[in-house]
Structures are given as C-alpha cells and as structure tokens.
Design a protein around this motif. Structure first.
Motif, PDB file in Angstrom:
ATOM      1  N   GLY A   1       0.813  -1.208   0.000  1.00  0.00           N
ATOM      2  CA  GLY A   1       0.000   0.000   0.000  1.00  0.00           C
ATOM      3  C   GLY A   1       0.845   1.255   0.000  1.00  0.00           C
ATOM      4  N   LEU A   2       0.220   2.362  -0.335  1.00  0.00           N
ATOM      5  CA  LEU A   2       0.913   3.642  -0.381  1.00  0.00           C
ATOM      6  C   LEU A   2       1.113   4.205   1.026  1.00  0.00           C
ATOM      7  CD1 LEU A   2      -1.042   5.315  -3.339  1.00  0.00           C
ATOM      8  CD2 LEU A   2       1.108   4.030  -3.447  1.00  0.00           C
ATOM      9  N   ALA A   3       1.938   5.214   1.100  1.00  0.00           N
ATOM     10  CA  ALA A   3       2.166   5.902   2.365  1.00  0.00           C
ATOM     11  C   ALA A   3       0.925   6.671   2.785  1.00  0.00           C
ATOM     12  CB  ALA A   3       3.344   6.859   2.229  1.00  0.00           C
ATOM     13  N   ASP A   4       0.745   6.797   4.098  1.00  0.00           N
ATOM     14  CA  ASP A   4      -0.296   7.690   4.593  1.00  0.00           C
ATOM     15  C   ASP A   4       0.100   9.129   4.244  1.00  0.00           C
ATOM     16  OD1 ASP A   4      -2.697   7.833   6.705  1.00  0.00           O
ATOM     17  OD2 ASP A   4      -1.336   9.531   7.048  1.00  0.00           O
ATOM     18  N   PRO A   5      -0.845   9.978   3.864  1.00  0.00           N
ATOM     19  CA  PRO A   5      -0.489  11.363   3.510  1.00  0.00           C
ATOM     20  C   PRO A   5       0.329  12.085   4.570  1.00  0.00           C
ATOM     21  CG  PRO A   5      -2.748  10.900   2.850  1.00  0.00           C
ATOM     22  CD  PRO A   5      -2.271   9.695   3.618  1.00  0.00           C
ATOM     23  N   SER A   6       0.161  11.719   5.834  1.00  0.00           N
ATOM     24  CA  SER A   6       0.926  12.386   6.894  1.00  0.00           C
ATOM     25  C   SER A   6       2.412  12.027   6.844  1.00  0.00           C
ATOM     26  CB  SER A   6       0.368  12.000   8.267  1.00  0.00           C
ATOM     27  OG  SER A   6       0.524  10.604   8.506  1.00  0.00           O
ATOM     28  N   GLN A   7       2.771  10.953   6.139  1.00  0.00           N
ATOM     29  CA  GLN A   7       4.166  10.526   6.055  1.00  0.00           C
ATOM     30  C   GLN A   7       4.925  11.191   4.908  1.00  0.00           C
ATOM     31  OE1 GLN A   7       2.881   6.204   5.869  1.00  0.00           O
ATOM     32  NE2 GLN A   7       4.644   5.982   7.235  1.00  0.00           N
ATOM     33  N   LEU A   8       4.224  11.839   4.014  1.00  0.00           N
ATOM     34  CA  LEU A   8       4.836  12.301   2.767  1.00  0.00           C
ATOM     35  C   LEU A   8       5.705  13.534   2.957  1.00  0.00           C
ATOM     36  CD1 LEU A   8       1.723  11.922   0.420  1.00  0.00           C
ATOM     37  CD2 LEU A   8       3.679  10.348   0.655  1.00  0.00           C
ATOM     38  N   ALA A   9       6.738  13.610   2.112  1.00  0.00           N
ATOM     39  CA  ALA A   9       7.573  14.806   2.068  1.00  0.00           C
ATOM     40  C   ALA A   9       6.726  15.981   1.605  1.00  0.00           C
ATOM     41  CB  ALA A   9       8.747  14.592   1.120  1.00  0.00           C
TER      42      ALA A   9
ATOM     43  N   LEU B   1       7.667  11.352  -9.763  1.00  0.00           N
ATOM     44  CA  LEU B   1       6.881  10.350  -9.057  1.00  0.00           C
ATOM     45  C   LEU B   1       5.590  10.999  -8.586  1.00  0.00           C
ATOM     46  CD1 LEU B   1       6.665   7.511  -7.656  1.00  0.00           C
ATOM     47  CD2 LEU B   1       7.790   8.571  -5.677  1.00  0.00           C
ATOM     48  N   ALA B   2       4.473  10.353  -8.830  1.00  0.00           N
ATOM     49  CA  ALA B   2       3.170  10.846  -8.366  1.00  0.00           C
ATOM     50  C   ALA B   2       2.343   9.665  -7.870  1.00  0.00           C
ATOM     51  CB  ALA B   2       2.434  11.586  -9.476  1.00  0.00           C
ATOM     52  N   ALA B   3       1.470   9.924  -6.910  1.00  0.00           N
ATOM     53  CA  ALA B   3       0.657   8.854  -6.337  1.00  0.00           C
ATOM     54  C   ALA B   3      -0.729   9.376  -5.998  1.00  0.00           C
ATOM     55  CB  ALA B   3       1.330   8.290  -5.089  1.00  0.00           C
ATOM     56  N   SER B   4      -1.668   8.452  -5.873  1.00  0.00           N
ATOM     57  CA  SER B   4      -3.048   8.834  -5.577  1.00  0.00           C
ATOM     58  C   SER B   4      -3.223   9.297  -4.136  1.00  0.00           C
ATOM     59  CB  SER B   4      -3.985   7.650  -5.871  1.00  0.00           C
ATOM     60  OG  SER B   4      -3.613   6.508  -5.118  1.00  0.00           O
ATOM     61  N   ASN B   5      -2.199   9.171  -3.304  1.00  0.00           N
ATOM     62  CA  ASN B   5      -2.270   9.703  -1.941  1.00  0.00           C
ATOM     63  C   ASN B   5      -1.925  11.182  -1.874  1.00  0.00           C
ATOM     64  OD1 ASN B   5       0.476   9.644  -2.369  1.00  0.00           O
ATOM     65  ND2 ASN B   5       0.929   8.152  -0.753  1.00  0.00           N
ATOM     66  N   GLY B   6      -1.671  11.790  -3.017  1.00  0.00           N
ATOM     67  CA  GLY B   6      -1.410  13.221  -3.079  1.00  0.00           C
ATOM     68  C   GLY B   6       0.034  13.602  -3.310  1.00  0.00           C
TER      69      GLY B   6
ATOM     70  N   GLY C   1      11.632   6.477  -2.863  1.00  0.00           N
ATOM     71  CA  GLY C   1      10.792   5.953  -3.930  1.00  0.00           C
ATOM     72  C   GLY C   1       9.333   5.809  -3.586  1.00  0.00           C
ATOM     73  N   GLU C   2       8.938   6.199  -2.364  1.00  0.00           N
ATOM     74  CA  GLU C   2       7.530   6.188  -1.977  1.00  0.00           C
ATOM     75  C   GLU C   2       7.062   7.563  -1.532  1.00  0.00           C
ATOM     76  OE1 GLU C   2       6.698   1.723  -0.438  1.00  0.00           O
ATOM     77  OE2 GLU C   2       8.232   2.786   0.699  1.00  0.00           O
TER      78      GLU C   2
ATOM     79  N   TRP D   1      17.130  -1.242  11.188  1.00  0.00           N
ATOM     80  CA  TRP D   1      17.180  -1.826   9.848  1.00  0.00           C
ATOM     81  C   TRP D   1      16.986  -0.741   8.799  1.00  0.00           C
ATOM     82  CZ3 TRP D   1      19.046  -5.902  11.717  1.00  0.00           C
ATOM     83  CH2 TRP D   1      18.455  -6.646  12.730  1.00  0.00           C
ATOM     84  N   THR D   2      17.247  -1.085   7.554  1.00  0.00           N
ATOM     85  CA  THR D   2      16.964  -0.203   6.419  1.00  0.00           C
ATOM     86  C   THR D   2      15.633  -0.649   5.823  1.00  0.00           C
ATOM     87  OG1 THR D   2      19.305   0.191   5.965  1.00  0.00           O
ATOM     88  CG2 THR D   2      17.760   0.563   4.161  1.00  0.00           C
ATOM     89  N   LEU D   3      14.615   0.213   5.887  1.00  0.00           N
ATOM     90  CA  LEU D   3      13.239  -0.211   5.605  1.00  0.00           C
ATOM     91  C   LEU D   3      12.531   0.682   4.602  1.00  0.00           C
ATOM     92  CD1 LEU D   3      12.199  -0.772   9.328  1.00  0.00           C
ATOM     93  CD2 LEU D   3      12.972  -2.528   7.713  1.00  0.00           C
ATOM     94  N   ASP D   4      11.725   0.052   3.768  1.00  0.00           N
ATOM     95  CA  ASP D   4      10.711   0.767   3.015  1.00  0.00           C
ATOM     96  C   ASP D   4       9.380   0.535   3.730  1.00  0.00           C
ATOM     97  OD1 ASP D   4      10.185  -1.883   2.431  1.00  0.00           O
ATOM     98  OD2 ASP D   4      10.060  -1.600   0.267  1.00  0.00           O
ATOM     99  N   LEU D   5       8.279   0.971   3.124  1.00  0.00           N
ATOM    100  CA  LEU D   5       6.994   0.834   3.812  1.00  0.00           C
ATOM    101  C   LEU D   5       6.603  -0.622   4.030  1.00  0.00           C
ATOM    102  CD1 LEU D   5       4.930   3.661   2.053  1.00  0.00           C
ATOM    103  CD2 LEU D   5       5.574   3.565   4.484  1.00  0.00           C
ATOM    104  N   ALA D   6       6.771  -1.462   2.999  1.00  0.00           N
ATOM    105  CA  ALA D   6       6.325  -2.856   3.105  1.00  0.00           C
ATOM    106  C   ALA D   6       7.113  -3.627   4.154  1.00  0.00           C
ATOM    107  CB  ALA D   6       6.428  -3.540   1.741  1.00  0.00           C
ATOM    108  N   THR D   7       8.449  -3.521   4.127  1.00  0.00           N
ATOM    109  CA  THR D   7       9.235  -4.253   5.115  1.00  0.00           C
ATOM    110  C   THR D   7       9.009  -3.695   6.516  1.00  0.00           C
ATOM    111  OG1 THR D   7      11.167  -2.859   4.589  1.00  0.00           O
ATOM    112  CG2 THR D   7      11.011  -5.002   3.487  1.00  0.00           C
ATOM    113  N   ALA D   8       8.792  -2.384   6.625  1.00  0.00           N
ATOM    114  CA  ALA D   8       8.506  -1.802   7.937  1.00  0.00           C
ATOM    115  C   ALA D   8       7.196  -2.355   8.497  1.00  0.00           C
ATOM    116  CB  ALA D   8       8.430  -0.279   7.822  1.00  0.00           C
ATOM    117  N   ARG D   9       6.189  -2.471   7.664  1.00  0.00           N
ATOM    118  CA  ARG D   9       4.906  -3.010   8.127  1.00  0.00           C
ATOM    119  C   ARG D   9       5.046  -4.458   8.545  1.00  0.00           C
ATOM    120  NH1 ARG D   9       2.237  -0.155   2.915  1.00  0.00           N
ATOM    121  NH2 ARG D   9       1.774   1.889   3.835  1.00  0.00           N
TER     122      ARG D   9
END
Length: 447
Positions: free
Chosen positions: A98-106, A161-166, A297-298, A316-324
């Motif tokens: 899944g995509l990042a929550d909008p509160s997580q975005l740069a 990069l663009a996503a539907s989470n804004g 990249g997210e 660890w070094t994590l992206d969203l999926a591995t962090a979850r």
C-alpha cells in the motif's frame, strides 16, 4: 522536461482509476546517455541513448501489480492500466502492500541545495573521446604498460513520481565518469589495474591525464606478482575496496534480508557490531553525490540517520512494506525503477574515519597482506562466513615488499567488523565514504 513527466504520471493515475484501481502510483523518467571507449589509439565504441520510460503500480485492495512501457501514447497508457489492474486482481493478498499515509509524505525540499544537476553544457561525443584518448595516452606513457582501455561517459536523467495519496515530485541528476584499465606484461605474466572517477558536476572531475597516470602506475606496480604465504595474518583492505566490507553489513541489515530471515545480523539489533566509537551514518542530503535525493521511492522525506552508532546497530533499512512486516516505521529508504515495486536501499554512507594514516596501519600490521582487488566471492548470508579471492601486496616489517595474486582470504564478517581499525584516508566525494580498514587474524591461502 519536468512538466512533460508530470503530465505523464498524471495520465497514468487517471487511467488507473478508470480501470478500477483503488490506489496507484506512477513514475516517469527521461534521460540521455553518451559514451566513448578507446583502445590501441582508436575509437572502439561510441554510444548515445535517450528515451522516456513510464511505470505504473496499482493496488486493488491489498493486491498489487507493476507494469512499464517506453511508449507514451494515450492508448498505451490505457492498456497499461487495464493490464495492471487485471494482474493485481490475480495477485496474492498482501496486507503490507500500500501507499504511504499522507501524513508521512515529504512536503517540501530544496533541490538547489542538493546540486544534483550540472549547470554546464553537456559534453559532446568528441569531447568524451578526447578525454578517453588523453587518459589512454597518459597510461601508455608509464614505462612497462603494454595495453590500455579507456572510456568516458556522461548522462543526464530526470524522474517524476506521483501517487493517488497526493504525492507529486521530481528531480534531475547528471553524471560524468572516466576510467582507464592498464595492462603490463604478456601471457601468464600479464597483470592489470585500473583507475576511475565519477562526479555529478564535470568541474569536479580530475584531469584525464591524472586518471590515466594512476591506472598505469598501479598496473606496473603489480608486475611480477606471485602467491603469498599461507597462514593467519593481518589484512589491510585498501580504501579503493574497503567499502565492500561495509556493504556486507548494509546488506545484512536491509529489511528484505531481515524479513526473509536470511541475515547473519538478524538477531543483532541493539548489539555491538563495530568497535566502540565507530558509526555508520547515511546522509541523502549531501550535495553533488549520486546517493543524494530529496525523497525516497515512496515519497517520504529523506534525512540523516545513524545505522550504527558508537558501534551499536540501531535499526534496519526499511521501506513501507518491510517496515509493516516488522511492525516498525519506514526509514525513507525505498528505491525503485519504473518496472518494479519499491525495495529498501542505501544512499550516501559514511563510516567513522580513524586518526592514523594508511602508512601507519601498514607499519602496525608488521607482516601481512594489503588487499587492493577482489576476484570472486563466497559470502554466506546466514552465517557471515566470508571467503574472497584477492590480489594486492605482501607486507614485511611494515613495508610493501612484492605484489601478490592467486590467493584467498577467509574469516567471519561478524568477527571481522568487530575488530576493524580504520585509517583516515577516505575520499569524501564518494557516496560511500569508507577509509582503509585493518583486520587482524584472517586466514590466508597462498602457496
């Protein structure tokens, strides 16, 4: 260019929604690359490549799929979205996708401060050929050099990069590089060595003559190489190749390795993995470096973090999926391309430098091996058992005595890294800033 890529990602997201995706992200890249290689005084190869690539990742609930293309027509974009949604519906359920929550975005970044793109005009093919020829001539000017291969390259690339989470953002990157490989001797007595440099800005590059001279000098110094003694000796990893040791640690703390349970550091969180006083820091904000970027990249904001602090593994070094999967937070380390989903990766890395020079460490080691090159590798990702073919120089009483080849060093990475002694010779313009490293008591298989 940026407006064009932004429009393409917008079209991809619109097509994904129309095809039935519940969420999606899209990436568009555009780039130009040019290179010239010379050998024996002649142009051996010249290449130019340019193009646009687009990629779409769609989610149908917690099922995902990725597709990519190099055609940007409206028909292709619509077909990509339809195919991706159909693939996602058949994909296995993954509650970590899944995509990042909008509160997580740069939310904002200063591209100018990163200085990722060279403001100077792009070099011509003729200029690259001339640089390669100059490096070749300098290497051939070293007495004892019999053959040289040299090459120069330049690339300029932009991504959006663009996503539907804004999230929506992009940046560009440029790269200048020059390399030379020199050979001395003939037949079974042939030895080779190399020199190479790469920079984001051409103005920061050393001269072709300097690079060629360095390659020639290194090759000639290897003439007459032979196998060293077998036994247990201290080994000094030269700064040119010492980053590989840190690279093995970074692979072991990558979230994908931890999730799979295939890591010799899987139980080491919070434990000592380097000597006290030594740290590994990641800083994606350093200007003019290949590992710098304003967001991952997210779409998460990048920042400075300590992977190892005072010798202790901090995370660890994590992206969203591995962090979850691990019940943690992303470290904004997602890397990706247009054709695959994100995965954790590292950018600019720096290991704490020591206070002594490489020559001081050579003196301290007494009798042992200075490693300047690798030939193959056998690394057990579960145990950290380490074995590599190497070349370099034999050291007696702290002095280099003769070049060596056809030998193997072996040890265990956990033990090796806990015992490293760093020099103070790391080149700070590299994305991996790692000095020469002395490791005591490795097993050396020679004659």
């Amino acid at each position: 260019m940026a407006d064009r890529l932004e429009a393409l990602t917008g079209a991809l997201l619109s097509a994904a929604r129309a095809a039935g995706a519940t969420s999606a992200d899209a990436m568009a890249t555009e780039g130009t690359a040019i290179s010239a290689d010379v050998r024996q005084g002649r142009l051996e190869q010249a290449e130019r490549a340019e193009g646009v690539e687009i990629g779409l990742r769609v989610f149908v609930g917690h099922r995902q799929a990725c597709v990519s293309a190099s055609d940007q027509s409206a028909r292709t974009i619509a077909e990509m979205a339809e195919r991706a949604v159909a693939m996602a519906r058949e994909a296995p359920e993954d509650d970590t996708a899944g995509l990042a929550d909008p509160s997580q975005l740069a939310k904002g970044w200063d591209l100018a401060a990163l200085e990722l793109t060279d403001p100077a005009d792009d070099p011509s093919a003729a200029a690259l050929e001339a640089a390669a020829r100059a490096a070749e001539a300098a290497a051939l000017g070293v007495q004892g050099v019999t053959q040289v291969e040299a090459g120069a390259a330049f690339s300029r690339r932009s991504l959006f990069l663009a996503a539907s989470n804004g999230f929506a953002g992009g940046y560009g990157r440029s790269s200048h590089s020059l390399s030379a490989m020199a050979i001395t001797g003939e037949g079974l007595a042939m030895e080779r060595d190399w020199a190479a440099e790469s920079r984001a800005w051409g103005a920061d590059m050393p001269s072709p003559e300097e690079i060629g001279q360095r390659a020639g000098d290194r090759a000639v110094s290897r003439a007459g190489a032979r196998r060293p003694k077998t036994g247990a000796y201290p080994v000094l990893f030269d700064e040119r190749i010492s980053a590989s040791l840190v690279g093995h640690l970074l692979s072991a703390v990558n979230g994908m390795s931890i999730v799979r349970g295939a890591s010799w550091l899987r139980d080491a969180l919070g434990q000592q993995v380097l000597p006290k006083g030594m740290s590994i820091t990641e800083d994606p904000t350093r200007p003019r470096l290949t590992g710098s970027r304003p967001f991952d990249g997210e779409g998460l904001a990048t920042g400075v973090r300590a992977i190892v602090a005072d010798g202790v593994l901090t995370g660890w070094t994590l992206d969203l999926a591995t962090a979850r999967r691990l019940g943690m937070q992303s470290t904004a380390s997602a890397s990706r391309n247009v054709s695959s989903p994100p995965a954790p990766g590292n950018g600019n890395i720096a290991l704490t430098q020591g206070v002594h020079s490489r020559e001081d460490l050579l003196s301290d080691m007494g009798t042992g091996l200075l490693v300047t090159g690798f030939i193959g590798a056998s690394i057990n990702p579960n145990t950290g058992d380490y074995s590599r073919g190497v070349s370099g120089f034999w050291v007696e009483k702290g002095e280099i005595t003769y070049p060596v080849n056809e030998c193997t060093i072996a040890g265990n990475l956990r033990d090796m890294l806990l015992a490293i002694v760093p020099a103070n010779d790391a080149r700070t313009h590299l994305s991996h800033v790692v000095p020469s490293l002395l490791v005591a008591g490795l097993t050396l298989a020679g004659e």
